[in-house]
Design a protein around this motif. Structure first.
Motif, mmCIF file in Angstrom:
data_model
loop_
_atom_site.group_PDB
_atom_site.id
_atom_site.type_symbol
_atom_site.label_atom_id
_atom_site.label_comp_id
_atom_site.label_asym_id
_atom_site.label_seq_id
_atom_site.Cartn_x
_atom_site.Cartn_y
_atom_site.Cartn_z
ATOM 1 N N ASP A 8 0.878 -1.265 -0.031
ATOM 2 C CA ASP A 8 -0.019 -0.069 0.206
ATOM 3 C C ASP A 8 0.902 1.300 0.018
ATOM 4 O O ASP A 8 2.222 1.071 0.247
ATOM 5 C CB ASP A 8 -0.874 0.052 1.387
ATOM 6 C CG ASP A 8 -1.669 1.230 1.588
ATOM 7 O OD1 ASP A 8 -2.401 1.700 0.498
ATOM 8 O OD2 ASP A 8 -1.513 1.684 2.746
ATOM 9 N N ILE A 9 0.287 2.307 -0.138
ATOM 10 C CA ILE A 9 1.265 3.712 -0.223
ATOM 11 C C ILE A 9 0.835 4.363 1.214
ATOM 12 O O ILE A 9 1.464 4.489 2.007
ATOM 13 C CB ILE A 9 0.729 4.568 -1.432
ATOM 14 C CG1 ILE A 9 1.266 3.730 -2.705
ATOM 15 C CG2 ILE A 9 1.571 5.877 -1.243
ATOM 16 C CD1 ILE A 9 0.999 4.619 -3.780
ATOM 17 N N VAL A 123 2.730 -2.443 -6.335
ATOM 18 C CA VAL A 123 1.715 -1.630 -5.372
ATOM 19 C C VAL A 123 0.560 -1.855 -5.644
ATOM 20 O O VAL A 123 0.075 -2.112 -6.679
ATOM 21 C CB VAL A 123 2.277 -0.138 -6.039
ATOM 22 C CG1 VAL A 123 1.525 1.006 -5.192
ATOM 23 C CG2 VAL A 123 3.920 0.325 -5.820
ATOM 24 N N TYR A 124 -0.424 -1.836 -4.517
ATOM 25 C CA TYR A 124 -1.781 -1.625 -4.630
ATOM 26 C C TYR A 124 -2.167 -0.658 -3.832
ATOM 27 O O TYR A 124 -2.043 -0.568 -2.498
ATOM 28 C CB TYR A 124 -2.207 -2.958 -4.136
ATOM 29 C CG TYR A 124 -3.727 -3.337 -4.165
ATOM 30 C CD1 TYR A 124 -4.457 -2.481 -5.222
ATOM 31 C CD2 TYR A 124 -4.591 -4.034 -3.136
ATOM 32 C CE1 TYR A 124 -6.015 -2.727 -5.193
ATOM 33 C CE2 TYR A 124 -5.800 -4.362 -3.433
ATOM 34 C CZ TYR A 124 -6.585 -3.412 -4.355
ATOM 35 O OH TYR A 124 -7.793 -3.724 -4.487
ATOM 36 N N SER A 125 -2.819 0.483 -4.490
ATOM 37 C CA SER A 125 -3.483 1.557 -3.879
ATOM 38 C C SER A 125 -4.731 2.094 -4.426
ATOM 39 O O SER A 125 -5.063 1.746 -5.726
ATOM 40 C CB SER A 125 -2.354 2.840 -4.059
ATOM 41 O OG SER A 125 -2.916 3.984 -3.302
ATOM 42 N N ILE A 129 -3.166 4.086 -11.114
ATOM 43 C CA ILE A 129 -2.145 3.570 -11.432
ATOM 44 C C ILE A 129 -1.100 4.742 -12.010
ATOM 45 O O ILE A 129 0.168 4.791 -11.734
ATOM 46 C CB ILE A 129 -2.108 2.302 -12.708
ATOM 47 C CG1 ILE A 129 -2.684 1.373 -11.916
ATOM 48 C CG2 ILE A 129 -0.514 2.086 -13.279
ATOM 49 C CD1 ILE A 129 -2.855 -0.067 -12.750
ATOM 50 N N GLN A 132 0.136 6.645 -8.986
ATOM 51 C CA GLN A 132 1.065 5.719 -8.273
ATOM 52 C C GLN A 132 2.382 5.912 -8.708
ATOM 53 O O GLN A 132 3.516 6.044 -8.142
ATOM 54 C CB GLN A 132 0.824 4.133 -8.048
ATOM 55 C CG GLN A 132 -0.655 3.978 -7.297
ATOM 56 C CD GLN A 132 -1.121 2.417 -7.669
ATOM 57 O OE1 GLN A 132 -0.358 1.619 -7.786
ATOM 58 N NE2 GLN A 132 -2.476 2.240 -7.706
ATOM 59 N N LYS A 133 2.395 6.010 -10.376
ATOM 60 C CA LYS A 133 3.716 5.890 -10.952
ATOM 61 C C LYS A 133 4.376 7.439 -10.613
ATOM 62 O O LYS A 133 5.545 7.672 -10.452
ATOM 63 C CB LYS A 133 3.423 5.574 -12.295
ATOM 64 C CG LYS A 133 3.298 4.366 -12.547
ATOM 65 C CD LYS A 133 3.098 4.095 -14.114
ATOM 66 C CE LYS A 133 2.721 2.538 -14.498
ATOM 67 N NZ LYS A 133 2.832 2.398 -15.798
ATOM 68 N N PHE A 135 3.724 9.289 -8.047
ATOM 69 C CA PHE A 135 4.111 9.314 -6.737
ATOM 70 C C PHE A 135 5.645 8.860 -6.408
ATOM 71 O O PHE A 135 6.366 9.425 -5.861
ATOM 72 C CB PHE A 135 3.186 8.676 -5.726
ATOM 73 C CG PHE A 135 2.895 8.784 -4.320
ATOM 74 C CD1 PHE A 135 2.214 9.549 -3.928
ATOM 75 C CD2 PHE A 135 4.087 8.089 -3.308
ATOM 76 C CE1 PHE A 135 2.014 9.927 -2.734
ATOM 77 C CE2 PHE A 135 3.870 8.593 -2.289
ATOM 78 C CZ PHE A 135 3.055 9.136 -1.311
ATOM 79 N N THR A 145 10.643 4.639 -9.273
ATOM 80 C CA THR A 145 9.706 3.482 -10.195
ATOM 81 C C THR A 145 10.534 2.269 -10.792
ATOM 82 O O THR A 145 9.715 1.327 -11.222
ATOM 83 C CB THR A 145 9.001 4.310 -11.320
ATOM 84 O OG1 THR A 145 10.034 5.003 -12.077
ATOM 85 C CG2 THR A 145 8.042 5.434 -11.005
ATOM 86 N N TYR A 151 1.708 -2.497 -10.951
ATOM 87 C CA TYR A 151 0.939 -1.524 -10.208
ATOM 88 C C TYR A 151 -0.561 -2.021 -10.489
ATOM 89 O O TYR A 151 -1.023 -2.382 -11.207
ATOM 90 C CB TYR A 151 1.034 0.034 -10.530
ATOM 91 C CG TYR A 151 2.447 0.756 -10.641
ATOM 92 C CD1 TYR A 151 2.782 1.238 -9.528
ATOM 93 C CD2 TYR A 151 3.186 0.549 -11.652
ATOM 94 C CE1 TYR A 151 4.035 1.695 -9.422
ATOM 95 C CE2 TYR A 151 4.552 0.841 -11.631
ATOM 96 C CZ TYR A 151 4.609 1.773 -10.379
ATOM 97 O OH TYR A 151 6.148 2.020 -10.528
ATOM 98 N N ASP A 153 -4.833 -0.937 -9.080
ATOM 99 C CA ASP A 153 -5.502 0.155 -8.278
ATOM 100 C C ASP A 153 -6.886 -0.395 -8.333
ATOM 101 O O ASP A 153 -7.321 -1.476 -8.228
ATOM 102 C CB ASP A 153 -5.700 1.433 -9.079
ATOM 103 C CG ASP A 153 -5.957 1.438 -10.623
ATOM 104 O OD1 ASP A 153 -6.588 0.319 -11.009
ATOM 105 O OD2 ASP A 153 -5.815 2.255 -11.419
#
Length: 225
Positions: A8-9, A123-125, A129, A132-133, A135, A145, A151, A153
């Motif tokens: 998670d983030i 990543v799963y947030s 996606i 996330q990239k 971020f 990255t 990733y 989502d």
């Protein structure tokens, strides 16, 4: 044996405060002008059409969409369209240097250590996606990255639904008990465990409720290579 790390983030790799106090207000302030300026863009219209189909409302102009989405931003709704549009806005913020994504101090080194040990990282947030990239691409620790293999989502499903983790497991292509999922939310970890994943709760502030998952205060206390 853990062969894959899924993280998670918010509250896990990064402070929730950065998202709540920087990213959300930036998107809320920029949304009206962004929609007005980019109303005819194909990417924006794709999201608008999705909202029309879901809600059965005409949403005839940028002002109507803005009026719909502003309360959603305040509520932190985990809606795929909202997250997609926020990601488009955040792209400009990151690239203009308006901010950098927060990372907890030990996280970049731990991610690099696991990556160098041959563990694929995902990543799963609830953020899109694309977001996330951005971020991890524009973080306080630089561009991270290259450490990630993929990733996920909300297009994979909600984070508190076991089927979401089953879809992610199938996409990664390994047994569920070979994946370690890291999150600060017990209900997300419960769903992951129900799908057969290994789990660890990140309790950054020492306030986590009693639960059945292993609990650590930071990434350095996660027993991986």
């Amino acid at each position: 044996m853990v062969r894959v790390v899924l993280t998670d983030i918010e509250g896990t790799t990064s402070s929730i405060r950065f998202v709540k106090e920087v990213l959300f207000p930036y998107a809320a302030a920029a949304l009206p002008q962004f929609l007005a300026d980019h109303w005819q863009d194909a990417a924006v219209q794709q999201q608008v059409q999705a909202l029309r189909a879901e809600l059965g409302e005409p949403l005839a102009d940028a002002a109507a969409v803005n009026a719909l989405l502003q309360p959603w931003i305040e509520q932190d709704r985990k809606h795929t369209v909202l997250k997609a549009l926020q990601g488009m806005i955040w792209d400009h913020g990151y690239r203009s240097g308006a901010y950098q994504a927060h990372m907890y101090e030990e996280v970049p080194a731990a991610l690099r250590r696991w990556h160098d040990a041959g563990l694929p990282l995902y990543v799963y947030s609830s953020g899109s996606i694309a977001a996330q990239k951005l971020f991890f691409g524009f973080s306080t620790a630089g561009d991270l990255t290259g450490l990630f293999s993929g990733y996920f989502d909300t297009t994979s499903g909600g984070k508190r639904e076991a089927d979401s983790y089953r879809r992610i497991t199938a996409a990664i292509g390994c047994e569920p008990d070979q994946i370690l999922f890291l999150s600060d939310i017990v209900e997300e970890l419960d769903a992951a465990a129900a799908a057969g994943l290994q789990t660890t709760l990140l309790d950054r502030d020492g306030l986590a409720p009693t639960c059945s998952h292993p609990v650590v205060t930071d990434f350095d206390r996660i027993a991986l290579p």
